[in-house]
Design a protein around this motif. Structure first.
Motif, PDB file in Angstrom:
ATOM      1  N   ALA A  87       0.831  -1.208   0.000  1.00 19.98           N
ATOM      2  CA  ALA A  87       0.000   0.000   0.000  1.00 19.98           C
ATOM      3  C   ALA A  87       0.867   1.260   0.000  1.00 19.98           C
ATOM      4  O   ALA A  87       0.619   2.204  -0.762  1.00 19.98           O
ATOM      5  CB  ALA A  87      -0.927   0.003   1.222  1.00 19.98           C
ATOM      6  N   ILE A  88       1.877   1.270   0.854  1.00 25.70           N
ATOM      7  CA  ILE A  88       2.771   2.436   0.937  1.00 25.70           C
ATOM      8  C   ILE A  88       3.465   2.665  -0.399  1.00 25.70           C
ATOM      9  O   ILE A  88       3.584   3.800  -0.870  1.00 25.70           O
ATOM     10  CB  ILE A  88       3.791   2.233   2.071  1.00 25.70           C
ATOM     11  CG1 ILE A  88       3.069   2.262   3.430  1.00 25.70           C
ATOM     12  CG2 ILE A  88       4.887   3.298   2.032  1.00 25.70           C
ATOM     13  CD1 ILE A  88       3.862   1.656   4.558  1.00 25.70           C
ATOM     14  N   MET A  89       3.887   1.592  -1.042  1.00 24.20           N
ATOM     15  CA  MET A  89       4.598   1.730  -2.311  1.00 24.20           C
ATOM     16  C   MET A  89       3.677   2.163  -3.455  1.00 24.20           C
ATOM     17  O   MET A  89       4.156   2.634  -4.481  1.00 24.20           O
ATOM     18  CB  MET A  89       5.301   0.423  -2.648  1.00 24.20           C
ATOM     19  CG  MET A  89       6.488   0.131  -1.738  1.00 24.20           C
ATOM     20  SD  MET A  89       7.745   1.445  -1.776  1.00 24.20           S
ATOM     21  CE  MET A  89       8.445   1.145  -3.410  1.00 24.20           C
ATOM     22  N   CYS A  90       2.363   2.033  -3.271  1.00 27.65           N
ATOM     23  CA  CYS A  90       1.437   2.593  -4.263  1.00 27.65           C
ATOM     24  C   CYS A  90       1.567   4.118  -4.316  1.00 27.65           C
ATOM     25  O   CYS A  90       1.211   4.741  -5.320  1.00 27.65           O
ATOM     26  CB  CYS A  90       0.003   2.191  -3.926  1.00 27.65           C
ATOM     27  SG  CYS A  90      -0.359   0.437  -4.179  1.00 27.65           S
ATOM     28  N   ALA A  91       2.063   4.717  -3.231  1.00 30.81           N
ATOM     29  CA  ALA A  91       2.244   6.170  -3.159  1.00 30.81           C
ATOM     30  C   ALA A  91       3.717   6.552  -3.284  1.00 30.81           C
ATOM     31  O   ALA A  91       4.139   7.598  -2.782  1.00 30.81           O
ATOM     32  CB  ALA A  91       1.679   6.700  -1.845  1.00 30.81           C
ATOM     33  N   LYS A  92       4.504   5.730  -3.965  1.00 30.20           N
ATOM     34  CA  LYS A  92       5.956   5.942  -3.982  1.00 30.20           C
ATOM     35  C   LYS A  92       6.368   7.286  -4.579  1.00 30.20           C
ATOM     36  O   LYS A  92       7.412   7.830  -4.222  1.00 30.20           O
ATOM     37  CB  LYS A  92       6.659   4.800  -4.713  1.00 30.20           C
ATOM     38  CG  LYS A  92       6.286   4.630  -6.174  1.00 30.20           C
ATOM     39  CD  LYS A  92       6.984   3.398  -6.756  1.00 30.20           C
ATOM     40  CE  LYS A  92       6.601   3.176  -8.211  1.00 30.20           C
ATOM     41  NZ  LYS A  92       7.276   1.960  -8.753  1.00 30.20           N
ATOM     42  N   ASP A  93       5.540   7.843  -5.454  1.00 26.42           N
ATOM     43  CA  ASP A  93       5.893   9.141  -6.040  1.00 26.42           C
ATOM     44  C   ASP A  93       5.888  10.261  -5.006  1.00 26.42           C
ATOM     45  O   ASP A  93       6.457  11.329  -5.247  1.00 26.42           O
ATOM     46  CB  ASP A  93       4.926   9.495  -7.179  1.00 26.42           C
ATOM     47  CG  ASP A  93       5.123   8.617  -8.397  1.00 26.42           C
ATOM     48  OD1 ASP A  93       6.157   7.919  -8.465  1.00 26.42           O
ATOM     49  OD2 ASP A  93       4.246   8.612  -9.270  1.00 26.42           O
ATOM     50  N   SER A  94       5.235  10.040  -3.865  1.00 25.16           N
ATOM     51  CA  SER A  94       5.199  11.059  -2.813  1.00 25.16           C
ATOM     52  C   SER A  94       6.166  10.757  -1.667  1.00 25.16           C
ATOM     53  O   SER A  94       6.214  11.506  -0.694  1.00 25.16           O
ATOM     54  CB  SER A  94       3.776  11.177  -2.244  1.00 25.16           C
ATOM     55  OG  SER A  94       2.881  11.680  -3.216  1.00 25.16           O
ATOM     56  N   LEU A  95       6.913   9.677  -1.772  1.00 19.56           N
ATOM     57  CA  LEU A  95       7.735   9.245  -0.640  1.00 19.56           C
ATOM     58  C   LEU A  95       9.128   9.863  -0.684  1.00 19.56           C
ATOM     59  O   LEU A  95      10.095   9.254  -1.131  1.00 19.56           O
ATOM     60  CB  LEU A  95       7.828   7.720  -0.619  1.00 19.56           C
ATOM     61  CG  LEU A  95       6.512   6.974  -0.422  1.00 19.56           C
ATOM     62  CD1 LEU A  95       6.750   5.469  -0.379  1.00 19.56           C
ATOM     63  CD2 LEU A  95       5.813   7.422   0.846  1.00 19.56           C
ATOM     64  N   SER A  96       9.218  11.085  -0.192  1.00 22.83           N
ATOM     65  CA  SER A  96      10.512  11.748  -0.040  1.00 22.83           C
ATOM     66  C   SER A  96      10.419  12.750   1.100  1.00 22.83           C
ATOM     67  O   SER A  96       9.339  13.279   1.385  1.00 22.83           O
ATOM     68  CB  SER A  96      10.918  12.465  -1.338  1.00 22.83           C
ATOM     69  OG  SER A  96       9.983  13.486  -1.652  1.00 22.83           O
ATOM     70  N   GLY A  97      11.531  12.962   1.774  1.00 22.70           N
ATOM     71  CA  GLY A  97      11.573  13.923   2.874  1.00 22.70           C
ATOM     72  C   GLY A  97      10.870  13.406   4.113  1.00 22.70           C
ATOM     73  O   GLY A  97      10.500  12.235   4.208  1.00 22.70           O
ATOM     74  N   PRO A  98      10.643  14.280   5.094  1.00 24.93           N
ATOM     75  CA  PRO A  98       9.964  13.856   6.329  1.00 24.93           C
ATOM     76  C   PRO A  98       8.504  13.534   6.057  1.00 24.93           C
ATOM     77  O   PRO A  98       7.825  14.237   5.318  1.00 24.93           O
ATOM     78  CB  PRO A  98      10.108  15.067   7.253  1.00 24.93           C
ATOM     79  CG  PRO A  98      10.318  16.232   6.336  1.00 24.93           C
ATOM     80  CD  PRO A  98      11.036  15.699   5.135  1.00 24.93           C
ATOM     81  N   ALA A  99       8.025  12.437   6.654  1.00 25.62           N
ATOM     82  CA  ALA A  99       6.654  12.007   6.384  1.00 25.62           C
ATOM     83  C   ALA A  99       6.105  11.206   7.556  1.00 25.62           C
ATOM     84  O   ALA A  99       6.850  10.588   8.322  1.00 25.62           O
ATOM     85  CB  ALA A  99       6.604  11.155   5.113  1.00 25.62           C
ATOM     86  N   VAL A 100       4.783  11.223   7.665  1.00 28.40           N
ATOM     87  CA  VAL A 100       4.061  10.351   8.591  1.00 28.40           C
ATOM     88  C   VAL A 100       3.242   9.372   7.761  1.00 28.40           C
ATOM     89  O   VAL A 100       2.613   9.757   6.776  1.00 28.40           O
ATOM     90  CB  VAL A 100       3.139  11.162   9.525  1.00 28.40           C
ATOM     91  CG1 VAL A 100       2.190  10.235  10.286  1.00 28.40           C
ATOM     92  CG2 VAL A 100       3.960  11.989  10.499  1.00 28.40           C
ATOM     93  N   ILE A 101       3.261   8.104   8.163  1.00 31.10           N
ATOM     94  CA  ILE A 101       2.429   7.079   7.549  1.00 31.10           C
ATOM     95  C   ILE A 101       1.451   6.597   8.608  1.00 31.10           C
ATOM     96  O   ILE A 101       1.846   6.307   9.743  1.00 31.10           O
ATOM     97  CB  ILE A 101       3.286   5.913   7.031  1.00 31.10           C
ATOM     98  CG1 ILE A 101       4.158   6.389   5.856  1.00 31.10           C
ATOM     99  CG2 ILE A 101       2.408   4.741   6.603  1.00 31.10           C
ATOM    100  CD1 ILE A 101       5.172   5.362   5.391  1.00 31.10           C
TER     101      ILE A 101
END
Length: 330
Positions: A87-101
């Protein structure tokens, strides 16, 4: 938040579980606001991972949640139930910098300073029966050194609640890509924990963030209980929970209750711990400890621990009920 929410049916047959209102506000809306409060810093983007079948109206509602926080809203799709890592990797284009999941079927009450020096913060809650949860193992410095799923022997009583902070989420993305590439599967699913364990093995610093309250919305009974707890918190915070245009005729409201606009109460006693959505009519009835969504018509009822959907009509002597949208019991 792409799951079917099968344990909360019939309500999730028409409304995705994270959009079920609790104390007058959708679960995911409350969760995003609560996380924003803990972070206490500007949020650039909120990415929602949903199923394609949720539809454009739901997508627009989610984007509005992000925009109310001054953030960009982005929609991604997970159309197969292949686990949290997938599921997280479905949003891989947004996965950079500080983030909360975060998993969008849980609510929290938290007041702590986020340790932004750590590579990651994993939100935890002390629980009575840790053998039923995934828990963290800490070293003498209070750092997380291990994740253990449903331990048979006592490891700790700090359960992982499904909210994570990453100083640079691109590191997690790279580890999860390796999980996918190497087809590392548990129970037929790709798990976030396998990415986290690889980060730990490389010496990255993980610390716990303890929440005061952790509330589930997985099934009808716990969702009604969560509604009760949220109402008590809001009441204690001094929030106004009863709309000014509620029409009362020989009726009484026992706080805490959330009563939305255009509600009509006639010969009724409502409360404590009741949420009534917009346009509900309650006649010749007593309701307590219940969650009623919009435009429901209830008469001749005595309800306790009930959950009733939108546009439902109920007339009867049952008490602990769960009926979905547009249902009619007369």
């Amino acid at each position: 938040m792409a799951g079917r929410g099968s344990r909360l049916r019939p309500h999730t047959l028409t409304v995705p579980k994270p959009l079920i209102p609790v104390a007058g506000k959708p679960i995911v809306h409350r969760l995003v606001e609560d996380i924003a409060g803990v972070l206490n810093q500007p949020i650039e983007e909120v990415a929602f991972i949903i199923h394609k079948s949720f539809g454009k109206q739901v997508e627009n509602e989610l984007i509005e949640i992000a925009e109310k926080l001054g953030a960009k809203g982005t929609i991604y799709y997970q159309n197969e139930a292949l686990g949290t890592g997938h599921a997280i990797m479905c949003a891989k284009d947004s996965l950079s910098g500080p983030a909360v999941i975060a998993y969008a079927d849980t609510l929290i009450r938290a007041d702590f300073d986020l340790d932004t020096s750590a590579d990651s913060v994993i939100w935890v809650k002390q629980v009575d029966k840790p053998e039923a949860f995934g828990v963290v193992n800490l070293n003498t410095n209070g750092e997380i050194i291990e994740l253990v799923e449903k331990p048979k022997e006592f490891i700790s009583d700090l359960a992982v609640i499904g909210i994570y902070y990453f100083k640079d989420v691109a590191v997690l993305k790279n580890e999860l890509q390796a999980v996918l590439d190497n087809n590392i599967i548990h129970g037929g699913e790709y798990q976030i924990n396998d990415g986290i364990k690889q980060m730990m093995a490389k010496g990255m610093k993980f610390v716990p963030g303890k929440v005061a309250e952790w509330m589930d919305c997985g099934n009808k009974d716990v969702t009604v209980e969560t509604n009760t707890r949220i109402l008590s918190f809001l009441h204690a915070d001094g929030e106004s929970l009863v709309a000014k245009n509620v029409k009362l005729e020989n009726s009484k409201i026992i706080p805490p209750c959330y009563i939305s606009d255009d509600v009509i109460l006639k010969n009724a006693t409502v409360g404590p711990n009741v949420s009534l959505g917009k346009g509900c009519h309650v006649i010749d009835s007593e309701i307590k400890n219940s969650l009623i969504q919009t435009h429901a018509h209830i008469k001749n009822a005595k309800l306790d621990n009930a959950m009733i959907g939108n546009h439902a009509s109920f007339d009867g002597n049952f008490t602990s009920i769960s009926i979905g949208d547009y249902s009619v019991l007369e």
